[in-house]
Enzyme design. Structure first.
Site, mmCIF file in Angstrom:
data_model
loop_
_atom_site.group_PDB
_atom_site.id
_atom_site.type_symbol
_atom_site.label_atom_id
_atom_site.label_comp_id
_atom_site.label_asym_id
_atom_site.label_seq_id
_atom_site.Cartn_x
_atom_site.Cartn_y
_atom_site.Cartn_z
ATOM 1 N N PHE A 295 22.137 10.790 -2.665
ATOM 2 C CA PHE A 295 22.081 10.172 -3.990
ATOM 3 C C PHE A 295 23.471 9.789 -4.465
ATOM 4 O O PHE A 295 24.415 10.582 -4.413
ATOM 5 C CB PHE A 295 21.440 11.149 -4.980
ATOM 6 C CG PHE A 295 21.331 10.618 -6.390
ATOM 7 C CD1 PHE A 295 20.581 9.489 -6.674
ATOM 8 C CD2 PHE A 295 21.978 11.262 -7.437
ATOM 9 C CE1 PHE A 295 20.479 9.004 -7.974
ATOM 10 C CE2 PHE A 295 21.884 10.792 -8.740
ATOM 11 C CZ PHE A 295 21.129 9.659 -9.008
ATOM 12 N N GLU A 296 23.607 8.547 -4.922
ATOM 13 C CA GLU A 296 24.863 8.055 -5.496
ATOM 14 C C GLU A 296 24.581 7.636 -6.933
ATOM 15 O O GLU A 296 24.004 6.578 -7.176
ATOM 16 C CB GLU A 296 25.410 6.885 -4.675
ATOM 17 C CG GLU A 296 26.595 6.149 -5.282
ATOM 18 C CD GLU A 296 27.693 7.061 -5.795
ATOM 19 O OE1 GLU A 296 27.793 7.237 -7.038
ATOM 20 O OE2 GLU A 296 28.450 7.600 -4.960
ATOM 21 N N PRO A 297 24.935 8.468 -7.913
ATOM 22 C CA PRO A 297 24.526 8.216 -9.302
ATOM 23 C C PRO A 297 25.100 6.949 -9.915
ATOM 24 O O PRO A 297 24.596 6.465 -10.918
ATOM 25 C CB PRO A 297 25.009 9.464 -10.046
ATOM 26 C CG PRO A 297 26.078 10.046 -9.188
ATOM 27 C CD PRO A 297 25.699 9.729 -7.775
ATOM 28 N N ARG A 298 26.151 6.367 -9.321
ATOM 29 C CA ARG A 298 26.768 5.157 -9.881
ATOM 30 C C ARG A 298 26.196 3.877 -9.289
ATOM 31 O O ARG A 298 26.503 2.785 -9.759
ATOM 32 C CB ARG A 298 28.277 5.187 -9.638
ATOM 33 C CG ARG A 298 29.002 6.401 -10.181
ATOM 34 C CD ARG A 298 30.410 6.468 -9.605
ATOM 35 N NE ARG A 298 30.369 6.636 -8.156
ATOM 36 C CZ ARG A 298 31.389 6.369 -7.333
ATOM 37 N NH1 ARG A 298 32.534 5.901 -7.836
ATOM 38 N NH2 ARG A 298 31.276 6.560 -6.038
ATOM 39 N N ASP B 180 20.233 3.145 -6.260
ATOM 40 C CA ASP B 180 19.682 4.426 -6.692
ATOM 41 C C ASP B 180 19.139 4.333 -8.117
ATOM 42 O O ASP B 180 18.062 4.863 -8.427
ATOM 43 C CB ASP B 180 20.761 5.506 -6.593
ATOM 44 C CG ASP B 180 21.364 5.605 -5.206
ATOM 45 O OD1 ASP B 180 21.968 4.619 -4.752
ATOM 46 O OD2 ASP B 180 21.233 6.656 -4.555
#
Length: 473
Positions: free
Chosen positions: A237-240, A244
């Site tokens: 997961f890449e929150p930026r 995603d």
């Protein structure tokens, strides 16, 4: 009995076999700029089925346009080149437009597609980056890490489209390094897919499951043309990231990464694969056929790994302290923009050195029994790069002459001739080690076998010539 799977394979094979009919001949290489595609977008205005809208401007005020086609209830948003140097799918989008405009063999498919879906294409989200052939935009921001702060106008546009259109499916179209491998194998990951995670736990809800189901079908299709050449991108997961977050915001997100394929430096075959895989996925969306796919097959696609070098020299000998040492040499070639970035040269590097037995090379050389030594420096000093025209470089390279020295400093970093040029203050005698430009020769005793210049090579024994661009150091 004909199954949905066999129908998909027949359809995709027909797309593949007829591709040249629809390939847009205005795009023949990957370093095009927005000025090259604007006339192709304008051409669509003559077809009433297409609606072209300016959805905003880039940092440098270049228009960002969206092309809408179809009237169906299933909305699909496709965007390419949010990284300016990732254009493979952009070319495929214009090929898709040509198919949608043409009358003939695919009429039944097109009628169904445009009645069941409404397609929204943003062919070039980052035109400023494309102008420079660079990943980031004119603010030096990576748009795919700007989904939260939205500091770039291009990021604001993309989020605005997702929020206003609320598409059922989104296609996030990228290019990746040509040195990704399919798992721990020598196979290049020609196309890689990702059903992006929407949380740290990488949970699977119906939105993400649909991504997996669509990718399973696309993978099956591509295995016909690149068996063993499809990878799966890491779903950490890449929150930026937009992928995603768009999955998190409720749009089924499919990320496609175009990697490498042998002898396809301009990614024209990979462009064709994008065309086929995207169209077959759109058919699956229009017909709901993806619902028959098992998401469990998604995890059988091997993950992308980093086990490839552009060139791997195995078991060469180098001399250290008067003693032979056996090493593998991993070489990678890096593009360097030339002029306005419409063309490029290479500046190669020895990126690893030692025991590389667990790695592979896109090109490999068995150097067992061969010793690495410096190439010869020509006794003449050049006043300029233009002086190279006076010499028969092919003949000199075959004798192991790899290098000239310049009399005056040059601003160039690469050039077309297969020779290594040294600036007046650059030391000539240096050992082979990581970080250095790979210019050297391989000998068996006194017999010359291979000549390397800037990571490209000539096999003196059989004349096989893979020399490329030269370098100024």
């Amino acid at each position: 009995m004909t199954t949905a799977y066999s129908q998909d394979l027949t359809f995709s094979r027909h797309l593949f076999d007829t591709y040249d009919t629809y390939r847009d001949t205005a795009l023949t290489h990957r370093r095009f700029k927005q000025a090259d595609i604007l006339p192709l977008i304008d051409r669509l205005k003559t077809d009433s089925r297409f609606d072209i809208t300016k959805v905003g401007e880039s940092v440098e005020k270049r228009p960002i346009q969206m092309i809408k086609v179809g009237t169906g209830p299933r909305k699909v948003l496709l965007w390419s080149q949010m990284h300016g140097d990732e254009p493979s799918a952009t070319m495929a989008i214009f090929d898709i437009f040509n198919l949608l405009r043409a009358d003939g063999e695919f009429d039944e498919f097109k009628t169904k597609l445009l009645a069941e879906t409404t397609l929204y294409f943003v062919p070039m989200l980052n035109p400023d980056g494309a102008e420079r052939y660079q990943r980031r935009n004119a603010l030096d921001i990576d748009l795919n890490r700007d989904a939260l702060r939205l500091q770039s106008p291009e990021s604001v546009i993309l989020k605005g489209l997702q929020q206003s259109l609320k598409p059922e499916v989104g296609f996030n179209l990228h290019d990746q390094s040509t040195r990704y491998s399919v798992g721990h194998t020598p196979k290049q990951a020609t196309i890689s897919f990702l059903a992006t995670a929407y949380d740290e736990a990488r949970n699977i809800n119906p939105v993400r499951e649909r991504s997996m189901q669509l990718i399973v079908g696309m993978n099956r299709v591509l295995q016909q043309f690149i068996p063993g050449g499809v990878g799966r991108y890491s779903d950490e997961f890449e929150p930026r990231a937009f992928g995603d977050n768009i999955q998190k915001w409720g749009t089924t997100l499919i990320l496609i990464e175009s990697g490498g394929y042998p002898n396809d430096p301009e990614k024209q075959f990979i462009r064709k694969l994008n065309y086929v895989s995207i169209l077959t996925a759109l058919q699956a969306i229009a017909t709901d056929s993806y619902k028959a796919e098992s998401r469990s097959e998604y995890n059988t696609i091997p993950e992308n790994e980093r086990y490839l070098f552009d060139v791997l020299i195995r078991k060469a000998q180098i001399m250290r302290g008067g003693k032979p040492v056996t090493v593998d040499i991993g070489i990678n070639r890096y593009e360097v923009n030339v002029g306005n970035a419409a063309t490029f040269g290479y500046r190669s590097s020895i990126d690893d050195f030692g025991d590389l037995s667990t790695f592979f090379g896109i090109e490999e050389i068995d150097a067992t029994g061969l010793t690495v030594s410096p190439g010869q420096i020509h006794p003449d000093t050049l006043r300029s790069l233009a002086d190279l025209k006076k010499y028969k470089l092919d003949s000199l390279v075959q004798k192991g002459v790899t290098t000239f020295r310049l009399a005056a400093p040059s601003r160039a970093t690469t050039h077309l001739a297969p020779v290594h040029l040294l600036q007046p203050t650059t030391s000539a005698a240096r050992p082979i080690q990581t970080g250095r430009i790979p210019t050297f020769v391989l000998r068996r005793g006194n017999q010359l076998r291979y000549v390397f210049v800037n990571g490209f090579w000539l096999d003196v024994s059989n004349g096989s010539n893979k020399l490329g661009t030269g370098v100024v150091e």
